[in-house]
Enzyme design. Structure first.
Site, PDB file in Angstrom:
ATOM      1  N   HIS A  54       0.849  -1.189   0.000  1.00  0.00           N
ATOM      2  CA  HIS A  54       0.000   0.000   0.000  1.00  0.00           C
ATOM      3  C   HIS A  54       0.887   1.242   0.000  1.00  0.00           C
ATOM      4  O   HIS A  54       2.069   1.182   0.366  1.00  0.00           O
ATOM      5  CB  HIS A  54      -0.915   0.001   1.216  1.00  0.00           C
ATOM      6  CG  HIS A  54      -1.985  -1.029   1.174  1.00  0.00           C
ATOM      7  ND1 HIS A  54      -3.125  -0.940   1.946  1.00  0.00           N
ATOM      8  CD2 HIS A  54      -2.115  -2.179   0.455  1.00  0.00           C
ATOM      9  CE1 HIS A  54      -3.911  -1.976   1.710  1.00  0.00           C
ATOM     10  NE2 HIS A  54      -3.315  -2.750   0.811  1.00  0.00           N
ATOM     11  N   GLU A  56       1.045   3.845   1.987  1.00  0.00           N
ATOM     12  CA  GLU A  56       1.630   4.185   3.283  1.00  0.00           C
ATOM     13  C   GLU A  56       2.784   3.240   3.628  1.00  0.00           C
ATOM     14  O   GLU A  56       3.823   3.678   4.124  1.00  0.00           O
ATOM     15  CB  GLU A  56       0.574   4.109   4.400  1.00  0.00           C
ATOM     16  CG  GLU A  56      -0.563   5.091   4.243  1.00  0.00           C
ATOM     17  CD  GLU A  56      -1.781   4.514   3.527  1.00  0.00           C
ATOM     18  OE1 GLU A  56      -2.890   4.997   3.809  1.00  0.00           O
ATOM     19  OE2 GLU A  56      -1.624   3.602   2.681  1.00  0.00           O
ATOM     20  N   CYS A  84      -6.057   2.166   5.916  1.00  0.00           N
ATOM     21  CA  CYS A  84      -6.751   0.908   6.214  1.00  0.00           C
ATOM     22  C   CYS A  84      -6.171   0.344   7.517  1.00  0.00           C
ATOM     23  O   CYS A  84      -5.179   0.870   8.041  1.00  0.00           O
ATOM     24  CB  CYS A  84      -6.557  -0.071   5.057  1.00  0.00           C
ATOM     25  SG  CYS A  84      -4.882  -0.764   4.971  1.00  0.00           S
ATOM     26  N   CYS A  87      -2.353  -0.443   7.232  1.00  0.00           N
ATOM     27  CA  CYS A  87      -1.519   0.753   7.178  1.00  0.00           C
ATOM     28  C   CYS A  87      -1.515   1.480   8.514  1.00  0.00           C
ATOM     29  O   CYS A  87      -0.466   1.987   8.937  1.00  0.00           O
ATOM     30  CB  CYS A  87      -1.986   1.661   6.049  1.00  0.00           C
ATOM     31  SG  CYS A  87      -1.656   0.941   4.422  1.00  0.00           S
TER      32      CYS A  87
END
Length: 157
Positions: A54, A56, A84, A87
């Site tokens: 992801h 992040e 999410c 993250c």
């Protein structure tokens, strides 16, 4: 434009680049310390076949590599979407002190990135979650944990 807005604009730019390259969704992030970007990333889930890539997480990995540290204490993260659960966990483990985000969880859900079930699952007792979890070899695993405590000069994180 304020400095925080400039950092968010950079996160948006990174997300757009990755998205247009087919690397993943519209998620980009920058990690900032003392007004300087120390790490950048964008979603690379599709491009790397890695569900943990992801925006992040890739920005945190980049910042840690650049700072030669697993701790990002004193840093902030600017991310295009509200983090999410994975993250958010990475942000907490990295000791990042503030999160700025562009769109919300419900906005992400509207474009096909629905994390609401993940958040709901995390609130359930382990035996009621979609993915069952079962304790196994507890004594051996506890011995491993206790052996870790005996390592001299181990670095706590």
């Amino acid at each position: 434009m304020t400095e925080p807005e400039n950092f968010m604009q950079r996160a948006i730019e990174l997300a757009r680049q990755g998205m247009n390259q087919g690397a993943g969704g519209p998620f980009g992030a920058v990690v900032v310390k003392d007004g300087v970007i120390v790490g950048e990333g964008h979603n690379q889930v599709v491009g790397t076949h890695d569900p943990t890539a992801h925006g992040e997480v890739t920005a945190i990995r980049d910042a840690c590599k650049n700072m030669k540290s697993f701790s990002l204490e004193g840093c902030e993260i600017y991310t295009t979407g509200q983090p999410c659960p994975m993250c958010l966990g990475a942000i907490l483990w990295a000791r990042i002190e503030k999160i700025y985000y562009g769109f919300r969880i419900e906005d992400a859900a509207a474009i096909g990135f629905d994390d609401t079930e993940f958040f709901r699952q995390m609130q359930l007792p382990a035996d009621q979650r979609l993915v069952p979890a079962q304790e196994l070899c507890r004594e051996e695993a506890l011995q491993l944990a206790n052996d870790y405590l005996l390592i001299p000069n181990r670095r706590h994180y």
